[in-house]
Write a protein that holds these residues in place. Structure first.
Motif, PDB file in Angstrom:
ATOM      1  N   GLY A  79       0.791  -1.221   0.000  1.00  0.00           N
ATOM      2  CA  GLY A  79       0.000   0.000   0.000  1.00  0.00           C
ATOM      3  C   GLY A  79       0.824   1.271   0.000  1.00  0.00           C
ATOM      4  N   SER A  80       2.155   1.141   0.050  1.00  0.00           N
ATOM      5  CA  SER A  80       3.019   2.327   0.076  1.00  0.00           C
ATOM      6  C   SER A  80       3.107   2.956  -1.313  1.00  0.00           C
ATOM      7  N   TYR A 260      -4.581   5.592  -6.527  1.00  0.00           N
ATOM      8  CA  TYR A 260      -5.034   5.105  -5.223  1.00  0.00           C
ATOM      9  C   TYR A 260      -6.520   4.750  -5.239  1.00  0.00           C
ATOM     10  N   LYS A 289     -12.387  -3.223   8.939  1.00  0.00           N
ATOM     11  CA  LYS A 289     -12.021  -1.892   8.440  1.00  0.00           C
ATOM     12  C   LYS A 289     -13.138  -1.338   7.559  1.00  0.00           C
ATOM     13  N   TYR A 291     -14.513   1.747   4.818  1.00  0.00           N
ATOM     14  CA  TYR A 291     -14.119   2.718   3.797  1.00  0.00           C
ATOM     15  C   TYR A 291     -15.381   3.383   3.240  1.00  0.00           C
ATOM     16  N   GLN A 315      -9.804   5.512  -1.119  1.00  0.00           N
ATOM     17  CA  GLN A 315      -8.996   5.309   0.082  1.00  0.00           C
ATOM     18  C   GLN A 315      -8.104   4.088  -0.111  1.00  0.00           C
ATOM     19  N   ASP A 317      -4.944   1.608   1.587  1.00  0.00           N
ATOM     20  CA  ASP A 317      -4.077   1.186   2.683  1.00  0.00           C
ATOM     21  C   ASP A 317      -3.570  -0.215   2.384  1.00  0.00           C
ATOM     22  N   GLU A 318      -2.829  -0.805   3.323  1.00  0.00           N
ATOM     23  CA  GLU A 318      -2.224  -2.109   3.072  1.00  0.00           C
ATOM     24  C   GLU A 318      -3.260  -3.208   2.896  1.00  0.00           C
TER      25      GLU A 318
END
Length: 434
Positions: A79-80, A260, A289, A291, A315, A317-318
């Motif tokens: 996710g980076s 993203y 999680k 979103y 959104q 993320d990892e």
């Protein structure tokens, strides 16, 4: 004298008779199966839609050109964001090199924490009570991560707890400083640094984007432009086999996606179409999680109420980066109102309502349905005359209407049909009349 005694006797008889009648009527209303009641109360529920979704992005595989022996380690997490030419991973000649680098990072964090703890700028102005509270909170977070087997941030949380405890010790004069401990750790760090050698190969990003080390074989098959071509069979096949049965090249180390934003496609079963272009909360049920997503489209397949839903989200993320097939739940909204059992609902003059017991009599009260569950509905809370109110005593299964009320106006709600259809209501009334 006799007349007075007779008068008093008759008065007592009348009083006790009235009391007995009241008690008997209340017992009858309580025990009668035809008069079971329920006090109307406020109830809150959420409308959700659960399904299994497939995440779709425009992805490209990341390769390494190194073909020799070695051990791969990633410089970034899933996710980076990476820029063109930045380092993604390195190849070392042994696991020892990777382990030593990991130990060096841990030692540097611990040394930094101890130096912070003994710094006069920190300890001179700290309140022990405040630090104690922080220690308790940090300890709870650490235990929670261990219980949930969430070990990703475990070391950083351990170091934070260590720092807080050391600050408390110095500020409370339990310890003067941690110079000796810092010296031991520094000596260990220097010895590890001496053993380090350069990586034998480095993998760099060929373009900017977001990286994940997880590959599944669908990178070339699934694209955002091709979502409209996906059928129910295509979606179900991916869900059945999240890891495509193909051989992934040994020099593939992950994948990049340029944006993203991502989309999700799934098969749902609902007649509702009103929430297209609306935004809702989407929860990954396996990890909890949430979103914010937008419903892009809901396309009926022609097979009953089956439809294909397409969502979009911006959104990242990892969890999203590493996922392809996920169980999700859309939260459409939370509703609060007076809970009414379906068995209590009747119609009078074409209007939906319930019978309530008031002062020993039955009265018809209207309801304003704002949500429908399987065996109940929620009615809006209102002070308008003629409507059901909080704490009214509702007849759950009335078999007769109030005295003098025409039975042609009193019908049972057919829960198998739409409550909002006037034609269905009329049909139900005709059936009852017959």
């Amino acid at each position: 004298m006799r007349f007075r005694r007779l008068r008093d006797f008759l008065i007592y008889v009348i009083i006790f008779g009235c009391i007995f009648a009241i008690v008997a009527s209340q017992i009858y209303l309580t025990l009668s199966s035809d008069s079971d009641t329920e006090d109307s109360a406020l109830f809150t529920t959420s409308k959700t839609l659960s399904f299994t979704g497939v995440i779709v992005r425009d992805e490209s595989l990341v390769y390494t050109s190194y073909i020799g022996d070695g051990v791969l380690t990633y410089d970034i997490g899933d996710g980076s964001r990476v820029s063109n030419g930045s380092s993604i991973a390195k190849v070392y000649n042994s696991y020892t090199q990777i382990y030593n680098r990991h130990e060096i990072e841990k030692l540097e964090e611990e040394i930094e924490a101890l130096e912070k703890a003994q710094d006069n700028g920190t300890t001179d102005y700290v309140q022990p009570e405040f630090i104690s509270t922080q220690i308790a909170e940090q300890y709870k977070e650490l235990i929670a991560d261990i219980r949930n087997q969430d070990f990703e941030d475990l070391n950083s949380e351990r170091v934070e707890l260590l720092k807080l405890m050391c600050i408390l010790n110095v500020s409370s004069n339990v310890e003067s400083d941690y110079t000796d401990r810092i010296s031991v750790l520094t000596e260990r760090l220097n010895s590890l640094e001496v053993s380090l050698v350069n990586a034998v190969a480095t993998v760099t990003a060929s373009s900017s984007g977001y990286f994940t080390s997880v590959v599944d074989g669908y990178e070339s098959d699934l694209t955002t432009d091709g979502i409209s071509d996906l059928t129910v069979d295509d979606i179900n096949a991916i869900i059945a086999s999240p890891q495509k049965d193909t051989t992934i090249s040994s020099n593939v180390i992950g994948k990049l996606f340029s944006d993203y934003t991502w989309q999700m496609v799934g098969v749902i079963y609902t007649d509702d179409r009103y929430f297209v272009n609306e935004s809702f909360d989407l929860t990954f049920t396996s990890v909890g999680k949430t979103y914010t997503v937008t419903v892009e489209s809901i396309t009926a397949t022609g097979n009953g109420n089956e439809a294909i839903i397409v969502l979009s989200c911006d959104q990242m993320d990892e969890t999203v980066a590493a996922s392809r097939v996920v169980d999700v739940e859309i939260l459409f909204g939370t509703y609060s109102g007076i809970k009414v059992s379906r068995s209590a609902i009747r119609f009078q003059n074409g209007q939906k309502g319930v019978y309530v017991v008031s002062g020993g009599q039955t009265e018809f009260r209207l309801i304003d349905v704002i949500y429908e569950g399987d065996d109940y509905v929620l009615s809006a809370v209102t002070t308008e005359d003629g409507y059901l109110s909080l704490y009214d005593s509702v007849l759950l299964d009335p078999v007769a209407t109030t005295e003098g009320q025409s039975t042609t106006d009193d019908t049972t709600e057919n829960s198998a049909e739409s409550d909002d259809s006037e034609a269905d209501d009329t049909s139900q009334e005709d059936e009852d009349n017959n």
